[in-house]
Write an enzyme that holds these catalytic residues in place. Structure first.
Site, PDB file in Angstrom:
ATOM      1  N   GLY A  15       0.902  -1.227   0.111  1.00 20.64           N
ATOM      2  CA  GLY A  15      -0.049   0.050   0.013  1.00 20.64           C
ATOM      3  C   GLY A  15       0.837   1.292   0.086  1.00 20.64           C
ATOM      4  N   GLU A  35      11.326   2.806   5.226  1.00 18.87           N
ATOM      5  CA  GLU A  35      11.156   1.556   5.648  1.00 18.87           C
ATOM      6  C   GLU A  35      12.146   0.725   6.439  1.00 18.87           C
ATOM      7  OE1 GLU A  35       9.971  -1.949   6.473  1.00 18.87           O
ATOM      8  OE2 GLU A  35       8.880  -0.971   5.260  1.00 18.87           O
ATOM      9  N   CYS A  43       3.245  -8.915   2.577  1.00 23.01           N
ATOM     10  CA  CYS A  43       2.720  -9.736   1.543  1.00 23.01           C
ATOM     11  C   CYS A  43       3.937 -10.154   0.818  1.00 23.01           C
ATOM     12  CB  CYS A  43       1.890  -9.050   0.605  1.00 23.01           C
ATOM     13  SG  CYS A  43       1.205  -9.777  -0.887  1.00 23.01           S
ATOM     14  N   TYR A  99      10.378  -3.553  -6.229  1.00 21.64           N
ATOM     15  CA  TYR A  99      10.002  -2.434  -5.308  1.00 21.64           C
ATOM     16  C   TYR A  99      10.632  -1.204  -5.456  1.00 21.64           C
ATOM     17  CZ  TYR A  99       5.605  -4.703  -3.961  1.00 21.64           C
ATOM     18  OH  TYR A  99       4.244  -5.241  -3.965  1.00 21.64           O
ATOM     19  N   ILE A 179      -3.994 -17.961   8.088  1.00 25.20           N
ATOM     20  CA  ILE A 179      -2.648 -18.311   8.316  1.00 25.20           C
ATOM     21  C   ILE A 179      -2.399 -19.653   8.796  1.00 25.20           C
ATOM     22  CG2 ILE A 179      -0.404 -17.800   9.142  1.00 25.20           C
ATOM     23  CD1 ILE A 179      -1.409 -14.815   9.004  1.00 25.20           C
ATOM     24  N   THR A 311      -3.990  -7.352   1.091  1.00 28.49           N
ATOM     25  CA  THR A 311      -2.900  -6.635   0.279  1.00 28.49           C
ATOM     26  C   THR A 311      -3.792  -5.673  -0.738  1.00 28.49           C
ATOM     27  OG1 THR A 311      -1.324  -8.149   0.726  1.00 28.49           O
ATOM     28  CG2 THR A 311      -0.854  -6.635  -1.201  1.00 28.49           C
ATOM     29  N   HIS A 435     -17.895 -26.922 -19.952  1.00 30.92           N
ATOM     30  CA  HIS A 435     -18.179 -28.338 -19.451  1.00 30.92           C
ATOM     31  C   HIS A 435     -16.613 -29.309 -20.231  1.00 30.92           C
ATOM     32  CE1 HIS A 435     -19.622 -32.473 -18.422  1.00 30.92           C
ATOM     33  NE2 HIS A 435     -19.546 -32.854 -19.485  1.00 30.92           N
TER      34      HIS A 435
END
Length: 452
Positions: A15, A35, A43, A99, A179, A311, A435
């Protein structure tokens, strides 16, 4: 007042990264992101992605067994955990690199540091630097919780399971959520003797009861010793293993214990309450429909707000934040009718109301079928799948769709479009079946099995 940045994002998960790079790339905003751990967040680094890869890995042994029924001379001679683990971490490194590049290419300045909020427009980094921003976005996610019992520190969580030096011979998994159930099945299929404790009456609380029962039976069929109405009272080191005292007074011994008993918003020590941001009892940041906190310049998205902890929801909230704050288009996030999946084997895919929830709301019809799918049936397998629709008697709208089957996650993504659009049972009926597939049963169930 002049700020260093238009936006400072705290948290490099899905996010936060999406919000940062879109704000910078689409609007030219001056954006920074901090970070303290690895980019990609729960995630990518310690959640959805490595978990799903472990699910894939754990399924190949059974595939080899089934292949012999189809004429292939195949045999699964053993699983090399260290070989898999090495490739797994190489993949996570690759994704983290993506990232970082996305942020750099968008012009986002990044800091590999912990950031703490000092006031409505200021953050302090663990490097000692102080930065100011017109807007601050908190996107620090959640963190696994350990039970408050003696010896809890001996257990691992879903964070550590991807870093084991070797697979244990025996393992206790504590918890009954997605989890816990996912890893119980994964570890059992990798050859670990798995016991699962859950304090409630049935696993997967909040999901449809019929689906819960089928997943529970599937776990037992895979060799998981699933015990409900029980919990861990205490743990202590026992040689190389762990002694577990349960709440019924019995003693057990396991090589490893994993707690999967929930996650808490990761707000401790961020300085939020000190600057006036309101937190819920569990530490979740309280926000309005536009992800704005009690401090107008501070916003929060994702699991740290404890709204819908998925996420894709965090990503959607990040995009809505940019629309609202940087594009002048106030955009709330629609948290209604969100499809989701539990990656047990078989998977559980769900959207909308459970049968019990719908029955409390209005008169309903329930369409449900359970059968052995062609692929496993041919190989002599006994495992069944479930297709279920919960329908309003008054409006004929499909209020809920629940699938337990291989690839149920993919099926519910597509069924979710119809449910989100307000499709009726007759809309499903008018759709010609594909099918032979499992999913064709969703459009061929003509008579309800129950009405309330």
């Amino acid at each position: 007042m002049t700020f260093d940045y238009d936006l400072f994002v705290i948290g490099g998960g899905s996010g936060g990264v999406r919000a940062a790079r879109v704000a910078a790339g689409d609007t030219g905003a001056r954006v920074a992101l901090a970070e303290e751990d690895r980019y990609g967040g729960t995630c990518v680094i310690r959640g959805c992605v490595p978990k799903k890869l472990m699910v894939f890995a754990s399924g190949y042994g059974r595939m080899a067994e089934e292949a012999r029924s189809y004429g292939w001379d195949m045999q699964a001679v053993g699983f090399d955990w260290l070989a898999f683990r090495g490739k797994l971490h190489a993949e996570l490194d690759r994704l983290e690199g993506i990232y970082r590049r996305l942020l750099a290419n968008a012009g986002v300045e990044t800091f590999d540091a912990r950031a703490v909020v000092k006031d409505a427009h200021t953050v302090q980094l663990s490097t000692g630097e102080v930065k100011t921003a017109k807007h601050i976005l908190i996107a620090v996610g959640g963190w696994p919780t350990l039970a408050e019992i003696p010896g809890a520190e001996l257990a691992i969580t879903s964070n550590e399971i991807f870093h084991l030096d070797a697979l244990p011979k025996s393992m206790l998994i504590v918890g009954g959520g997605f989890i816990a159930c996912e890893f119980a099945g994964v570890m059992a299929r990798l050859g670990v003797q798995v016991t699962q404790f859950y304090r409630g009456e049935q696993i997967l609380r909040g999901f449809d009861d019929e689906a819960r029962e089928m997943v529970a039976q599937s776990l037992r069929d895979q060799g998981v010793t699933l015990l409900t109405g029980i919990n861990v009272a205490a743990m202590r080191r026992d040689g190389e293993g762990i002694q577990v005292d349960d709440t019924e007074g019995k003693i057990h011994h396991f090589d490893k214990v994993m707690f999967a008993t929930g996650r808490s918003p990761n707000t401790a020590g961020l300085g939020l309450e000190e600057v006036g941001v309101k937190l819920a009892k569990n530490g979740a940041i309280e926000v309005d429909a536009y992800s704005q906190t009690a401090i107008p310049s501070i916003y929060a998205i994702g699991d740290v707000t404890d709204r819908v902890n998925l996420t894709p929801v965090a990503i959607r909230e990040g995009m809505a934040f940019v629309e609202t704050v940087f594009k002048g288009n106030p955009t709330p996030v629609d948290h209604d009718l969100i499809p989701s999946a539990v990656f047990t084997q078989p998977e559980l895919g769900t959207i909308g109301l459970t049968e019990a929830e719908a029955a409390k709301q209005e008169p309903i019809e329930v369409y449900s079928t359970s059968f052995r799918p062609m692929q496993s049936s041919f190989a002599g397998g006994e495992e069944k799948v479930l297709m279920k629709l919960v329908v309003s008697k008054a409006t004929r709208r499909v209020l809920g769709c629940h699938i337990v089957a291989p690839d149920a996650g993919d099926m519910i993504q597509l069924a979710g479009i119809a449910v989100k659009m307000g499709a009726t049972k007759e809309d499903f009926d008018r759709t010609v079946a594909v099918h032979p597939t499992m999913a064709e049963e969703i459009v061929t169930m003509k008579a309800p099995v129950r009405t309330t």
